[in-house]
Motif scaffolding. Structure first.
Motif, PDB file in Angstrom:
ATOM      1  N   SER A 154       0.806  -0.865  -0.072  1.00 22.24           N
ATOM      2  CA  SER A 154       0.343   0.079  -0.224  1.00 22.24           C
ATOM      3  C   SER A 154       0.314   1.172   0.147  1.00 22.24           C
ATOM      4  O   SER A 154       0.421   2.185  -0.562  1.00 22.24           O
ATOM      5  CB  SER A 154      -0.915  -0.053   1.281  1.00 22.24           C
ATOM      6  N   ALA A 200       2.481   1.682  -3.533  1.00 18.45           N
ATOM      7  CA  ALA A 200       1.388   2.435  -4.223  1.00 18.45           C
ATOM      8  C   ALA A 200       1.334   3.793  -4.199  1.00 18.45           C
ATOM      9  O   ALA A 200       1.287   4.129  -5.407  1.00 18.45           O
ATOM     10  CB  ALA A 200       0.048   1.136  -4.566  1.00 18.45           C
ATOM     11  N   PHE A 201       1.209   4.275  -3.158  1.00 18.00           N
ATOM     12  CA  PHE A 201       0.803   5.458  -2.556  1.00 18.00           C
ATOM     13  C   PHE A 201       2.369   6.191  -3.383  1.00 18.00           C
ATOM     14  O   PHE A 201       2.039   7.234  -3.779  1.00 18.00           O
ATOM     15  CB  PHE A 201       0.167   5.793  -1.345  1.00 18.00           C
ATOM     16  N   GLY A 216       4.169   5.482  -5.607  1.00 21.18           N
ATOM     17  CA  GLY A 216       4.207   5.779  -6.627  1.00 21.18           C
ATOM     18  C   GLY A 216       2.959   6.248  -7.900  1.00 21.18           C
ATOM     19  O   GLY A 216       3.972   6.890  -8.697  1.00 21.18           O
TER      20      GLY A 216
END
Lengths: 351, 110
Positions: free
Chosen positions: A329, A332-333, A335
């Motif tokens: 998570s 992903a953020f 990125g």
């Protein structure tokens, strides 16, 4: 008139399981010059309060909160009691105090006390949380830690752990308990209760503990955060475990804020501690963050890197949360910020 | 004022900390503060779009969080964003849900 107390009076929370030696420790600490001018708030679970008698120091700076457990029923009473002490001090009706120590019941979850300090509009301008001291019984903690979630939470949230009854424990017992404690809270300093002198010194310096603990060599209390349990070691996903997330690249501050607030909104009850140093993109020096459940302290801009390691490291003490999902998570953020769409548009800046 | 509870002088949120010695914040200079807000809106919208929500800056002081049908909440800071988003949608928004992370990873790649 010059006031002889600090702008923000530090408030130390003393917690620990039932019978783990909180009152004994407090009684000893109050004889130390560092705590000579401390006001004391005592919260007891039960109809008849006894602890304040055991302290042998009854004065107007000692307040007993009696009507229940601090974490549920007494929050209003707690802010009222601290406000009352504050206004009496301002009016000169009581001896000025330079610190407050709150002794909580053995069953209390420490978090609501910290949030009371921050949420109350009067208190947050005059007081500051100065850390949580948790007493751990070297004889009984083994069973308590595996049986009572409150006990685990008290250890997880601690800024300083005091091992009690080490003098009457069997040989080897304190080491076993210390190892158990380390699994839950790997980086809080641990001391024996007979070392009252140094416990008092720690409390004395505690108003800067949030910043200094993060700026100690290595960035954490332990010398090498690499020694902390890695996420791969989290073999009991349902229990309270600690793990460290290490990120090689720079952390985008904006994305991190969105991520951490979303994470704490949904999982704050189970994220007992979040503590780390971040290599924030665009900044020369790291930013230290420190959170306890839903409460995150103002981020500290450190004046230098603590060592040669320039990676971001975030320690989590979590209750039943998968380290792999946290890492995915987080990445992903982070990125999201990597491409140009994240950049602000000029027209938005010029409004 | 806190727009959720109506209390004057709401909490200082850690991501918008008041500038003071030692504290990391992007609120010290006006231009930095506006840039950070604009950037936050842009990034948050990419996350919120997965839930069919959108956010916009309102006067540099608050944010407007809206559904596609126009249901809107005013929020003060990031601390209020997610409770308000959950309230608008009527369901929890979990950053650790695998389906969500998959979508977000796709969003970052795309």
């Amino acid at each position: 008139m010059a006031e002889n107390w600090p702008d923000f009076t530090p408030v130390t929370l003393l917690t620990g399981f039932l019978g783990s030696g909180k009152t004994t420790l407090l009684r000893r600490l109050l004889t130390d010059p560092a705590l000579a001018n401390a006001a004391v708030l005592i919260n007891e679970f039960g109809e008849i309060g006894l602890d304040h008698h055991l302290l042998e120091r009854i004065d107007e700076n000692m307040v007993l909160l009696q009507s229940g457990c601090l974490c549920c029923t007494v929050r209003g009473e707690l802010s009222d009691a601290i406000r009352d002490l504050h206004s009496k001090r301002e009016r000169g009706e009581i001896a000025p105090f330079d610190r407050i120590v709150i002794e909580s019941t053995g069953l209390a979850d420490p978090f609501p006390v910290l949030s009371t300090l921050k949420a109350d509009p009067v208190l947050r301008h005059h007081f500051k949380a100065a850390g949580v001291v948790t007493t751990v019984d070297a004889i009984n903690a083994g069973a308590q830690l595996s049986t009572y979630r409150e006990s685990m939470r008290q250890v997880a949230i601690a800024d300083l752990i005091v091992l009690t009854k080490t003098d009457i424990a069997e040989e080897g017992q304190p080491d076993l308990v210390a190892a158990l404690v380390r699994r839950i809270n790997p980086d809080a300093p641990m001391m024996a209760s007979d070392d009252t002198f140094n416990v008092a010194r720690m409390l004395e310096g505690a108003e800067t503990a949030h910043a200094s603990s993060l700026q100690s060599p290595g960035g954490f209390y332990c010398d090498d955060p690499g020694d902390l349990p890695r996420k791969d070691d989290a073999d009991h996903p349902e229990g309270i475990r600690s793990f460290v997330l290490v990120s090689e690249g720079a952390v985008d501050w904006t994305a991190f804020g969105i991520w951490l607030t979303m994470l704490l909104n949904r999982h704050g009850d189970r994220l007992l501690r979040v503590k780390g140093i971040l290599a924030v993109a665009g900044e020369e020096f790291p930013v230290a963050i420190h959170g306890v459940q839903h409460l995150v302290h103002p981020p500290v801009h450190m004046s230098s890197w603590p060592d040669g390691d320039r990676r971001s490291r975030i320690v989590f003490i979590a209750d039943g949360i998968s380290p792999e999902l946290i890492e995915r998570s987080f990445n992903a953020f982070n990125g999201l910020a990597g491409d140009s769409r994240a950049e602000p548009r000029i027209e938005e800046l010029q409004r | 004022m806190c727009s959720l509870c109506g209390i004057l002088g709401g909490n200082e949120h850690w991501a918008d900390a008041v500038a003071r010695p030692g504290v990391y914040t992007r609120s010290a200079e006006r231009i930095d503060r506006r840039r950070e807000r604009a950037r936050r809106v842009a990034l948050a919208n990419r996350v919120l779009s997965i839930f069919a929500l959108s956010i916009s800056d309102w006067q540099g002081t608050s944010y407007l969080l809206s559904t596609r049908t126009g249901k809107t909440e005013i929020i003060e800071d990031l601390g209020h964003l997610w409770p308000a988003a959950e309230k608008l949608l009527g369901r929890p928004l979990d950053p650790l849900a695998e389906a969500f992370i998959d979508r977000l990873e796709g969003e970052a790649d795309g």
